[in-house]
Write a protein that holds these residues in place. Structure first.
Motif, short mmCIF file in Angstrom:
data_model
loop_
_atom_site.label_atom_id
_atom_site.label_comp_id
_atom_site.label_asym_id
_atom_site.label_seq_id
_atom_site.Cartn_x
_atom_site.Cartn_y
_atom_site.Cartn_z
N ARG A 148 0.52 15.56 55.36
CA ARG A 148 1.93 15.79 55.64
C ARG A 148 2.67 16.07 54.34
O ARG A 148 2.16 15.82 53.24
CB ARG A 148 2.55 14.60 56.35
N GLY A 149 3.88 16.59 54.49
CA GLY A 149 4.74 16.81 53.34
C GLY A 149 5.18 15.49 52.74
O GLY A 149 5.43 14.53 53.47
N ALA A 150 5.28 15.45 51.42
CA ALA A 150 5.71 14.24 50.73
C ALA A 150 7.22 14.06 50.84
O ALA A 150 7.97 15.04 50.93
CB ALA A 150 5.30 14.30 49.27
N LYS A 151 7.64 12.81 50.83
CA LYS A 151 9.05 12.44 50.84
C LYS A 151 9.34 11.61 49.58
O LYS A 151 8.42 11.06 48.98
CB LYS A 151 9.37 11.61 52.08
N THR A 152 10.59 11.49 49.26
CA THR A 152 10.99 10.72 48.07
C THR A 152 10.45 9.29 48.14
O THR A 152 10.02 8.74 47.12
CB THR A 152 12.52 10.70 47.92
N VAL A 153 10.42 8.72 49.32
CA VAL A 153 9.93 7.35 49.48
C VAL A 153 8.44 7.22 49.12
O VAL A 153 7.97 6.13 48.81
CB VAL A 153 10.21 6.85 50.93
N ASP A 154 7.71 8.34 49.11
CA ASP A 154 6.29 8.33 48.77
C ASP A 154 6.03 8.31 47.26
O ASP A 154 4.89 8.08 46.82
CB ASP A 154 5.60 9.58 49.34
N TYR A 155 7.05 8.59 46.46
CA TYR A 155 6.83 8.76 45.01
C TYR A 155 6.18 7.56 44.32
O TYR A 155 5.32 7.77 43.46
CB TYR A 155 8.12 9.18 44.33
N LYS B 164 6.07 22.22 46.11
CA LYS B 164 5.86 21.69 47.45
C LYS B 164 4.70 20.70 47.35
O LYS B 164 3.62 21.05 46.87
CB LYS B 164 5.52 22.84 48.41
N GLU C 5 -2.95 10.86 53.88
CA GLU C 5 -2.58 9.47 54.12
C GLU C 5 -3.45 8.89 55.23
O GLU C 5 -3.77 9.56 56.20
CB GLU C 5 -1.11 9.42 54.52
N ASN D 8 -1.14 4.27 56.29
CA ASN D 8 0.04 4.17 55.42
C ASN D 8 -0.29 4.08 53.93
O ASN D 8 0.53 3.67 53.12
CB ASN D 8 0.92 2.98 55.81
#
Length: 141
Positions: free
Chosen positions: A4-11, A47, A52, A55
């Motif tokens: 999936r695409g990464a989100k800021t919360v994944d950093y 991008k 994952e 989680n």
């Protein structure tokens, strides 16, 4: 395994994957000079997709979409051999289309083999002393 695409919360997890992988694989660099925030400096305006499972981020890939270029592909050392890198590469090709290019440091022999086994062709070796890398192309054939 989910791509999936990464989100800021994944950093925070992405930083950990990047640091752990570089410390294990980049034997030609001083690992004491590496830190978590290298990820932020090296992932600007790209991008990001991640692999994952339960989680936990196993790896990620960074794409320059307009150039059909894979900038980085990293898998956490504990997840090596579980298929994350392969799935991320396949996803990148699906997103970018072909031909796709990437570069790989010449001293990173395991990764060079990884790409070659998946049909990537080493086109030319470039760079100066201590900074040599191979340009790879995947054209789908």
């Amino acid at each position: 395994m989910l791509i999936r695409g990464a989100k800021t919360v994944d950093y925070p997890q992405l930083r950990e994957v990047y640091l752990a992988s570089r410390r294990q694989s980049f034997h030609w660099l001083n690992s004491d000079d590496m830190n978590l925030y290298d990820f932020d400096e090296n992932t600007w305006e790209e991008k990001i997709f991640l692999a994952e499972e339960n989680n936990k981020i196993l790896g990620f890939i960074l794409l320059y979409v307009t150039d059909r270029f894979i900038h980085l592909l990293f898998v956490h050392p504990e997840a090596t051999g579980q298929g994350a890198g392969d799935l991320l590469l396949k996803h990148a090709i699906k997103v970018l289309g072909t031909p796709v290019t990437l570069i790989c440091v010449s001293d990173n022999h395991n990764v060079l083999t990884f790409y070659q086994k998946r049909g990537w062709k080493a086109v030319v070796e470039e760079g100066g002393p201590g900074e040599r890398y191979w340009v790879f192309v995947y054209d789908g054939t």
